[in-house]
Design a protein around this motif. Structure first.
Motif, PDB file in Angstrom:
ATOM      1  N   ASN A   1       0.790  -1.245   0.000  1.00 43.01           N
ATOM      2  CA  ASN A   1       0.000   0.000   0.000  1.00 43.01           C
ATOM      3  C   ASN A   1       0.812   1.281   0.000  1.00 43.01           C
ATOM      4  N   SER A   2       2.119   1.170   0.032  1.00 45.20           N
ATOM      5  CA  SER A   2       2.932   2.385   0.122  1.00 45.20           C
ATOM      6  C   SER A   2       4.368   2.078  -0.286  1.00 45.20           C
ATOM      7  N   GLY A   3       5.141   3.141  -0.409  1.00 56.28           N
ATOM      8  CA  GLY A   3       6.551   2.986  -0.766  1.00 56.28           C
ATOM      9  C   GLY A   3       7.344   2.295   0.326  1.00 56.28           C
ATOM     10  N   ALA A   4       7.106   2.697   1.566  1.00 55.21           N
ATOM     11  CA  ALA A   4       7.832   2.077   2.676  1.00 55.21           C
ATOM     12  C   ALA A   4       7.545   0.579   2.714  1.00 55.21           C
ATOM     13  N   GLU A   5       6.294   0.214   2.499  1.00 56.94           N
ATOM     14  CA  GLU A   5       5.943  -1.211   2.534  1.00 56.94           C
ATOM     15  C   GLU A   5       6.563  -1.973   1.369  1.00 56.94           C
ATOM     16  N   ALA A   6       6.662  -1.339   0.224  1.00 55.86           N
ATOM     17  CA  ALA A   6       7.310  -1.994  -0.916  1.00 55.86           C
ATOM     18  C   ALA A   6       8.778  -2.245  -0.577  1.00 55.86           C
ATOM     19  N   ASN A   7       9.410  -1.255   0.066  1.00 58.20           N
ATOM     20  CA  ASN A   7      10.808  -1.426   0.453  1.00 58.20           C
ATOM     21  C   ASN A   7      10.966  -2.466   1.558  1.00 58.20           C
ATOM     22  N   GLU A   8      10.011  -2.504   2.490  1.00 58.21           N
ATOM     23  CA  GLU A   8      10.038  -3.552   3.522  1.00 58.21           C
ATOM     24  C   GLU A   8      10.032  -4.932   2.854  1.00 58.21           C
TER      25      GLU A   8
ATOM     26  N   SER B   1      19.783   9.091   1.113  1.00 57.42           N
ATOM     27  CA  SER B   1      18.710   8.332   0.465  1.00 57.42           C
ATOM     28  C   SER B   1      17.412   8.576   1.229  1.00 57.42           C
ATOM     29  N   PHE B   2      16.321   8.143   0.643  1.00 56.08           N
ATOM     30  CA  PHE B   2      15.048   8.111   1.368  1.00 56.08           C
ATOM     31  C   PHE B   2      14.294   6.864   0.950  1.00 56.08           C
ATOM     32  N   HIS B   3      13.947   6.043   1.940  1.00 56.26           N
ATOM     33  CA  HIS B   3      13.256   4.801   1.624  1.00 56.26           C
ATOM     34  C   HIS B   3      11.962   4.602   2.402  1.00 56.26           C
ATOM     35  N   GLY B   4      11.577   5.577   3.232  1.00 50.33           N
ATOM     36  CA  GLY B   4      10.307   5.443   3.936  1.00 50.33           C
ATOM     37  C   GLY B   4      10.448   5.743   5.413  1.00 50.33           C
ATOM     38  N   ARG B   5       9.352   5.533   6.149  1.00 48.39           N
ATOM     39  CA  ARG B   5       9.275   5.977   7.547  1.00 48.39           C
ATOM     40  C   ARG B   5       9.048   4.853   8.549  1.00 48.39           C
TER      41      ARG B   5
ATOM     42  N   LEU C   1      19.390   1.269  -3.938  1.00 52.09           N
ATOM     43  CA  LEU C   1      19.610   2.663  -4.340  1.00 52.09           C
ATOM     44  C   LEU C   1      18.376   3.237  -5.025  1.00 52.09           C
ATOM     45  N   GLU C   2      18.224   4.554  -4.936  1.00 50.19           N
ATOM     46  CA  GLU C   2      17.291   5.260  -5.811  1.00 50.19           C
ATOM     47  C   GLU C   2      18.077   5.606  -7.089  1.00 50.19           C
ATOM     48  N   PRO C   3      17.593   5.299  -8.269  1.00 48.46           N
ATOM     49  CA  PRO C   3      18.333   5.639  -9.500  1.00 48.46           C
ATOM     50  C   PRO C   3      18.597   7.149  -9.618  1.00 48.46           C
TER      51      PRO C   3
ATOM     52  N   GLY D   1      15.493  11.384  -4.668  1.00 50.52           N
ATOM     53  CA  GLY D   1      14.414  12.370  -4.638  1.00 50.52           C
ATOM     54  C   GLY D   1      14.518  13.293  -3.439  1.00 50.52           C
ATOM     55  N   GLU D   2      14.111  12.793  -2.259  1.00 49.14           N
ATOM     56  CA  GLU D   2      14.106  13.616  -1.042  1.00 49.14           C
ATOM     57  C   GLU D   2      15.490  14.164  -0.722  1.00 49.14           C
ATOM     58  N   GLY D   3      16.516  13.422  -1.131  1.00 45.14           N
ATOM     59  CA  GLY D   3      17.897  13.843  -0.850  1.00 45.14           C
ATOM     60  C   GLY D   3      18.347  15.044  -1.660  1.00 45.14           C
TER      61      GLY D   3
ATOM     62  N   GLU E   1      12.289   2.708  -6.913  1.00 39.27           N
ATOM     63  CA  GLU E   1      11.719   3.575  -7.953  1.00 39.27           C
ATOM     64  C   GLU E   1      10.391   4.177  -7.473  1.00 39.27           C
ATOM     65  N   VAL E   2      10.236   4.288  -6.170  1.00 38.75           N
ATOM     66  CA  VAL E   2       8.971   4.789  -5.620  1.00 38.75           C
ATOM     67  C   VAL E   2       8.662   6.189  -6.148  1.00 38.75           C
ATOM     68  N   GLN E   3       9.697   7.034  -6.224  1.00 36.46           N
ATOM     69  CA  GLN E   3       9.472   8.399  -6.721  1.00 36.46           C
ATOM     70  C   GLN E   3       9.799   8.536  -8.212  1.00 36.46           C
ATOM     71  N   VAL E   4      10.840   7.854  -8.661  1.00 39.96           N
ATOM     72  CA  VAL E   4      11.303   8.047 -10.041  1.00 39.96           C
ATOM     73  C   VAL E   4      10.553   7.187 -11.061  1.00 39.96           C
TER      74      VAL E   4
ATOM     75  N   ALA F   1       5.513   2.836  -5.882  1.00 35.93           N
ATOM     76  CA  ALA F   1       4.324   3.249  -5.112  1.00 35.93           C
ATOM     77  C   ALA F   1       3.799   4.548  -5.725  1.00 35.93           C
ATOM     78  N   LYS F   2       4.120   5.656  -5.097  1.00 35.80           N
ATOM     79  CA  LYS F   2       3.580   6.974  -5.450  1.00 35.80           C
ATOM     80  C   LYS F   2       2.634   7.025  -6.659  1.00 35.80           C
ATOM     81  N   ALA F   3       3.148   7.017  -7.877  1.00 40.56           N
ATOM     82  CA  ALA F   3       2.290   7.257  -9.046  1.00 40.56           C
ATOM     83  C   ALA F   3       1.690   5.980  -9.635  1.00 40.56           C
TER      84      ALA F   3
HETATM   85  C1  LIG Z   1       8.123   8.597  -0.993  1.00 39.01           C
HETATM   86  C2  LIG Z   1       9.222   7.616  -1.029  1.00 39.01           C
HETATM   87  C3  LIG Z   1       9.208   6.454  -0.241  1.00 39.01           C
HETATM   88  C4  LIG Z   1       8.158   6.203   0.811  1.00 39.01           C
HETATM   89  O1  LIG Z   1       6.900   6.062   0.285  1.00 39.01           O
HETATM   90  P1  LIG Z   1       5.617   6.082   1.273  1.00 39.01           P
HETATM   91  O2  LIG Z   1       4.476   5.748   0.357  1.00 39.01           O
HETATM   92  O3  LIG Z   1       5.545   7.451   1.849  1.00 39.01           O
HETATM   93  O4  LIG Z   1       5.851   5.059   2.304  1.00 39.01           O
HETATM   94  C5  LIG Z   1      10.219   5.530  -0.425  1.00 39.01           C
HETATM   95  N1  LIG Z   1      11.198   5.745  -1.316  1.00 39.01           N
HETATM   96  C6  LIG Z   1      11.249   6.843  -2.070  1.00 39.01           C
HETATM   97  C7  LIG Z   1      12.348   6.994  -3.058  1.00 39.01           C
HETATM   98  C8  LIG Z   1      10.273   7.829  -1.947  1.00 39.01           C
HETATM   99  O5  LIG Z   1      10.346   8.942  -2.684  1.00 39.01           O
END
Ligand SMILES: *Cc1c(COP(=O)(O)O)cnc(C)c1O
Length: 401
Positions: free
Chosen positions: A104-111, A138-142, A190-192, A195-197, A225-228, A252-254
């Motif tokens: 349901n989310s990016g963090a969960e996909a990374n989990e 990097s940013f991978h979720g919360r 890695l994020e290709p 984003g948040e960084g 690739e959650v953001q990209v 996730a995101k889009a």
């Molecule tokens: C937004 C983001 C996440 C986290 O996604 P959530 O849906 O907020 O959990 C993970 N990785 C990247 C690269 C993101 O931009």
């Protein structure tokens, strides 16, 4: 008192304080425009943080949701779900992947990806091979695991002890990865493009060199690739720019262009490490969200939206480059496709506030980087409108008004 202020006061009373929110109360959206509860219109260059890639309320997404909502809202993953199957097929047809786990989310996909790389490595090499290399900034979720993977003090501070088993390296430096690989390493994530960084594009050849290292050392390569993903950088997936394929990709995101859905896409060889009972999600790939995902994927792959976004992305960077030439506090414009960052020598928060007052939504990430991630349907005319607003704000800043 405006309608907005009444809602803001109610929100401040009972909604969790985890976000510092701007004084905008969202009411409706259409295309690249968001309208607040008092009827003020905002040009949306944030797109729900790279979620509304098809713009607000794309008719195909709305229709898919309305139809599915009236047919079947939810059904357990104990049973087969046609919309989920179709979305998995589309994702595999258009990527390196063979199998998709839905969440349901990016963090969960990374989990899911973190669990998969550990499980695969345990099965294959034994329990002493579990370390995952990730990048600084990097940013991978919360969640606890994903803040452990995300090596940013401002995100993980106060939540320790973090999950052990991560090693952090500077992004874009292949030698640093070589030096970090040890007998316990099982994967690199890695994020290709970060984003948040701060919209950090790695040097040419970096991702390919990482892929080669992974092949040599039998490590799994995970791309977040959650953001990209989903067209943000001008290709369906960002890895497609670099002539490399990961073993696992998270999305996730889009993915459904608005509704919350996440996915982990993996090659068969690795996906087999998660047999029945090893992982799950009650809502993951539920009919309503998967139907929206199918509709979104069809728009991404069937029309010319991606090709057009490459041209508008070039135009956006060109126009922002003109602002850079004009204002000394703009130090760099960078990005790929419609994922663009403008680095400043000053804090960006004040500019974001001034933009909001003038009906423009942008945000600032990593302190000094203005982030532009508009819907992929943004037009050159709308880019001109945005640049005009920014130019006004910048000229006030320059003259110290
Ligand atoms: C937004 C983001 C996440 C986290 O996604 P959530 O849906 O907020 O959990 C993970 N990785 C990247 C690269 C993101 O931009």
């Amino acid at each position: 008192m405006s309608h907005s202020q009444a809602w803001i006061d109610r929100g401040l009373a009972h909604v969790a304080t985890t976000y510092g929110r701007y004084p905008l109360v969202a009411a409706s959206g259409e295309g690249c425009w968001l309208t607040d509860i008092d009827g003020k219109k905002y040009l949306d260059f944030l797109a729900g943080v790279a979620v509304n890639n098809l713009g607000h309320c794309h008719p195909k997404i709305v229709e898919a949701i309305q139809d599915q909502a009236a047919t079947l809202l939810h059904c357990s993953n104990f049973y087969h779900i046609p919309q989920q199957i179709e979305l998995a097929e589309l994702l595999c047809q258009h990527s390196f992947g063979d199998r998709v786990f839905f969440c349901n989310s990016g963090a969960e996909a990374n989990e899911a990806a973190l669990k998969l790389v550990r499980k695969y490595s345990l099965d294959k090499f034994g329990d002493d091979r579990y370390e995952i290399i990730t990048a600084e900034n990097s940013f991978h979720g919360r969640t606890i695991a994903t803040i452990s993977a995300t090596n940013q003090e401002k995100i993980s501070s106060g939540f320790g002890p973090l999950l052990p088993g991560f090693k952090y390296v500077p992004f874009g430096n292949i030698d640093a990865i070589k030096a970090a690989i040890g007998p316990k390493t099982c994967a690199i994530m890695l994020e290709p493009v970060q984003g948040e960084g701060g919209i950090n594009v790695p040097p040419a050849g970096y991702l390919k060199a990482v892929r080669e290292l992974c092949d040599q050392k039998e490590l799994l390569l995970v791309f977040d690739e959650v953001q990209v993903g989903l067209g943000r950088t001008g290709t369906l997936f960002a890895y497609q720019h670099d002539d490399v394929e990961p073993d696992i990709m998270t999305l996730a995101k889009a993915l459904a262009a608005g509704p919350p859905i996440g996915a982990m896409v993996a090659r068969e060889k690795y996906a087999a490490a998660l047999p029945p009972g090893t992982h799950g999600s009650t809502f993951g790939g539920n009919p309503l969200l998967a139907a929206a995902g199918v509709a979104a994927m069809k728009v991404f792959v069937e029309g010319d939206i991606l090709a057009k976004s490459v041209t508008t992305g070039d135009y956006l960077r060109e126009k922002l480059g003109e602002l850079q030439a004009k204002y000394t506090f703009v130090t760099q414009v960078r990005g790929r496709g419609l994922m663009v960052g403008m680095e400043l020598s000053i804090e960006g928060a004040e500019i974001v506030k001034k933009a909001l007052d003038r009906g423009l939504l942008i945000n600032c990430t990593a302190g000094k980087v203005l982030r532009f991630v508009p819907p992929l349907i943004i037009t050159p005319h709308e880019i001109d409108q945005m640049v005009k607003i920014l130019n006004t704000i910048f000229s006030e800043l320059q003259t110290g008004e």
